[in-house]
Design a protein around this motif. Structure first.
Motif, mmCIF file in Angstrom:
data_model
loop_
_atom_site.group_PDB
_atom_site.id
_atom_site.type_symbol
_atom_site.label_atom_id
_atom_site.label_comp_id
_atom_site.label_asym_id
_atom_site.label_seq_id
_atom_site.Cartn_x
_atom_site.Cartn_y
_atom_site.Cartn_z
ATOM 1 N N SER A 104 34.658 32.592 49.191
ATOM 2 C CA SER A 104 33.422 32.527 48.407
ATOM 3 C C SER A 104 32.159 32.585 49.253
ATOM 4 C CB SER A 104 33.397 31.252 47.558
ATOM 5 O OG SER A 104 33.423 30.100 48.384
ATOM 6 N N LEU A 105 32.248 32.234 50.529
ATOM 7 C CA LEU A 105 31.063 32.289 51.381
ATOM 8 C C LEU A 105 30.560 33.716 51.557
ATOM 9 C CD1 LEU A 105 31.960 29.704 54.186
ATOM 10 C CD2 LEU A 105 30.410 29.407 52.246
ATOM 11 N N VAL A 106 31.449 34.693 51.349
ATOM 12 C CA VAL A 106 31.059 36.090 51.565
ATOM 13 C C VAL A 106 31.386 37.003 50.383
ATOM 14 C CG1 VAL A 106 31.097 35.988 54.086
ATOM 15 C CG2 VAL A 106 33.225 36.425 52.858
ATOM 16 N N ASP A 107 32.001 36.470 49.345
ATOM 17 C CA ASP A 107 32.286 37.250 48.132
ATOM 18 C C ASP A 107 30.960 37.637 47.476
ATOM 19 O OD1 ASP A 107 33.126 38.293 45.714
ATOM 20 O OD2 ASP A 107 34.238 36.518 45.081
ATOM 21 N N ASN A 108 30.778 38.915 47.174
ATOM 22 C CA ASN A 108 29.535 39.323 46.512
ATOM 23 C C ASN A 108 29.779 39.915 45.129
ATOM 24 O OD1 ASN A 108 30.589 41.796 47.237
ATOM 25 N ND2 ASN A 108 28.650 42.650 47.972
ATOM 26 N N GLY A 109 30.894 39.517 44.515
ATOM 27 C CA GLY A 109 31.088 39.913 43.128
ATOM 28 C C GLY A 109 32.472 40.378 42.734
ATOM 29 N N ASN A 110 33.421 40.412 43.660
ATOM 30 C CA ASN A 110 34.766 40.865 43.293
ATOM 31 C C ASN A 110 35.382 40.025 42.183
ATOM 32 O OD1 ASN A 110 35.584 43.213 44.875
ATOM 33 N ND2 ASN A 110 35.314 41.894 46.666
ATOM 34 N N ASN A 111 35.165 38.711 42.249
ATOM 35 C CA ASN A 111 35.799 37.845 41.252
ATOM 36 C C ASN A 111 35.237 38.032 39.847
ATOM 37 O OD1 ASN A 111 37.276 36.863 43.394
ATOM 38 N ND2 ASN A 111 37.042 34.716 42.816
ATOM 39 N N ASN A 112 34.083 38.686 39.745
ATOM 40 C CA ASN A 112 33.546 38.994 38.419
ATOM 41 C C ASN A 112 34.444 39.962 37.660
ATOM 42 O OD1 ASN A 112 31.360 37.361 38.806
ATOM 43 N ND2 ASN A 112 29.827 38.991 38.821
ATOM 44 N N TYR A 113 35.280 40.688 38.410
ATOM 45 C CA TYR A 113 36.166 41.673 37.791
ATOM 46 C C TYR A 113 37.573 41.114 37.574
ATOM 47 C CZ TYR A 113 32.403 44.794 39.212
ATOM 48 O OH TYR A 113 31.170 45.386 39.372
ATOM 49 N N LEU A 114 37.733 39.814 37.802
ATOM 50 C CA LEU A 114 39.041 39.179 37.671
ATOM 51 C C LEU A 114 39.011 38.094 36.595
ATOM 52 C CD1 LEU A 114 39.775 38.630 41.483
ATOM 53 C CD2 LEU A 114 40.567 40.532 40.056
ATOM 54 N N VAL A 115 40.155 37.845 36.006
ATOM 55 C CA VAL A 115 40.285 36.733 35.064
ATOM 56 C C VAL A 115 40.632 35.499 35.893
ATOM 57 C CG1 VAL A 115 41.500 35.822 33.058
ATOM 58 C CG2 VAL A 115 41.084 38.291 33.253
ATOM 59 N N THR A 116 39.606 34.754 36.269
ATOM 60 C CA THR A 116 39.781 33.592 37.132
ATOM 61 C C THR A 116 38.674 32.583 36.856
ATOM 62 O OG1 THR A 116 39.849 32.847 39.449
ATOM 63 C CG2 THR A 116 38.445 34.733 38.957
ATOM 64 N N THR A 117 38.937 31.343 37.205
ATOM 65 C CA THR A 117 37.909 30.309 37.059
ATOM 66 C C THR A 117 36.969 30.292 38.256
ATOM 67 O OG1 THR A 117 39.421 28.682 38.037
ATOM 68 C CG2 THR A 117 39.366 28.836 35.628
ATOM 69 N N ALA A 118 37.326 30.992 39.315
ATOM 70 C CA ALA A 118 36.481 31.037 40.515
ATOM 71 C C ALA A 118 35.483 32.182 40.387
ATOM 72 C CB ALA A 118 37.344 31.207 41.766
ATOM 73 N N ARG A 119 34.452 31.953 39.596
ATOM 74 C CA ARG A 119 33.446 32.988 39.342
ATOM 75 C C ARG A 119 32.047 32.405 39.518
ATOM 76 N NH1 ARG A 119 35.643 37.142 35.380
ATOM 77 N NH2 ARG A 119 33.497 37.491 34.767
ATOM 78 N N ALA A 120 31.120 33.283 39.882
ATOM 79 C CA ALA A 120 29.715 32.885 40.024
ATOM 80 C C ALA A 120 28.864 33.802 39.153
ATOM 81 C CB ALA A 120 29.288 32.969 41.486
ATOM 82 N N ASP A 121 29.200 33.846 37.878
ATOM 83 C CA ASP A 121 28.538 34.775 36.957
ATOM 84 C C ASP A 121 27.671 34.068 35.921
ATOM 85 O OD1 ASP A 121 30.641 33.581 35.664
ATOM 86 O OD2 ASP A 121 31.448 35.421 34.775
ATOM 87 N N SER A 122 27.262 32.842 36.233
ATOM 88 C CA SER A 122 26.399 32.108 35.306
ATOM 89 C C SER A 122 25.390 31.288 36.106
ATOM 90 C CB SER A 122 27.244 31.194 34.409
ATOM 91 O OG SER A 122 27.964 30.260 35.196
ATOM 92 N N ALA A 177 32.529 48.253 52.398
ATOM 93 C CA ALA A 177 32.993 47.586 51.186
ATOM 94 C C ALA A 177 33.195 46.109 51.451
ATOM 95 C CB ALA A 177 34.298 48.211 50.687
ATOM 96 N N ASN A 178 33.049 45.335 50.389
ATOM 97 C CA ASN A 178 33.280 43.897 50.467
ATOM 98 C C ASN A 178 34.573 43.589 49.714
ATOM 99 O OD1 ASN A 178 33.225 41.033 49.836
ATOM 100 N ND2 ASN A 178 31.074 41.031 50.428
ATOM 101 N N PHE A 179 35.569 43.079 50.439
ATOM 102 C CA PHE A 179 36.878 42.791 49.855
ATOM 103 C C PHE A 179 37.063 41.303 49.549
ATOM 104 C CE2 PHE A 179 37.163 46.449 52.659
ATOM 105 C CZ PHE A 179 37.804 47.397 51.874
ATOM 106 N N ALA A 180 36.067 40.489 49.873
ATOM 107 C CA ALA A 180 36.197 39.033 49.778
ATOM 108 C C ALA A 180 36.386 38.555 48.342
ATOM 109 C CB ALA A 180 34.974 38.363 50.392
#
Length: 275
Positions: A39-57, A109-112
């Motif tokens: 998460s320190l370097v993730d810039n949005g990959n998890n927004n495309y996943l069904v997961t609770t680890a999201r920073a979209d709010s 690309a950012n794979f984090a």
């Protein structure tokens, strides 16, 4: 207050070290930038996943130019953004972004993915995240996609000359070893042996990255783990701590190692990832 100052000072020092490392890398025209980690370097990959680890709010993104959540686990820019700015390049897109096509691929690309760690059992509570082994597979896939655009030889050169950032390890403590008073890893290892195990596994990851073509690699360490917001909520002097004690956030750290061990580790990294 002293706890906040300590955390801020630690972050400031880390950023200064980052900028010094980046400044030492010569810029030869356009240089691709690849990011792996959590998460320190993730810039949005998890927004495309069904997961609770999201920073979209909110409040994520409140200080970003758009003042909206971007998928970064930050109020604004994160470390990869700052490095891209230092390199004079546009920010890398999340690998899962549908916008990452054509010439955009040449930027990198950012794979984090937030929630992951060195170990595959880290972050299992988040379910669907991109574990580091999968990030490496995506990196291979990326190279095939770039090869289709510029040819295999140029794709290989792009990867070899690229700057690579990898940030792992914090979640293996916070979201694995210390996730609960009793965890499988705590029953299996004491903290010193667990830390050594992580180093051994991290080395395998770095070797894998090297085999995939990475040559200029920034490898970060874990910061003050007690300063992680989730840990501050339960372990800081201003909040309850398991066992009834209280500590400053900077007091909660992974075990340290001898200077000899650190020197050997740094020498190995310099040997594998020289310039």
């Amino acid at each position: 207050m002293s706890s906040s100052r300590s955390c801020f000072a630690s972050l400031a020092i880390s950023l200064v070290v980052f900028m010094a490392m980046v400044a030492r890398v010569p810029v030869e025209g356009a240089r691709a930038f690849f990011v792996f980690g959590d998460s320190l370097v993730d810039n949005g990959n998890n927004n495309y996943l069904v997961t609770t680890a999201r920073a979209d709010s909110p409040p994520y993104g409140i200080d970003y130019p758009t003042h909206r959540p971007t998928g970064r686990f930050s109020n604004g820019y994160n470390i990869p953004d700052i490095i891209s700015q230092k390199l004079g390049a546009e920010a890398t897109l999340p690998y899962l972004s549908p916008q990452l096509t054509g010439e955009k691929l040449l930027v990198g690309a950012n794979f984090a993915s937030a929630g992951i760690g060195i170990l595959n059992d880290t972050g299992i509570q988040f379910a669907n995240v991109i574990r580091i082994s999968q990030q490496m597979e995506f990196f291979q896939e990326y190279q095939q996609r770039v090869g289709a655009v510029v040819g295999e030889e140029q794709a290989q050169k792009l990867v070899n000359k690229a700057l690579v950032l990898i940030t792992l390890g914090g979640n293996d403590f916070v979201n694995n070893y210390f996730l609960a008073p009793i965890t499988a890893r705590r029953l299996q290892y004491n903290i010193q042996d667990f830390s050594h195990y992580l180093i051994v596994e991290y080395r395998k990851i770095l070797k894998r990255l090297y085999k995939l073509g990475a040559r200029r690699v920034l490898v970060t360490g874990s910061g003050p783990l007690g300063c992680v917001p989730s840990q501050l909520a339960t372990t800081s002097a201003n909040g309850p701590m398991r066992g009834g004690a209280s500590k400053r956030c900077s007091d909660i750290q992974p075990p340290s190692y001898s200077n000899d061990s650190r020197t050997k580790s740094r020498a190995w990294i310099r040997h594998i990832y020289c310039c």
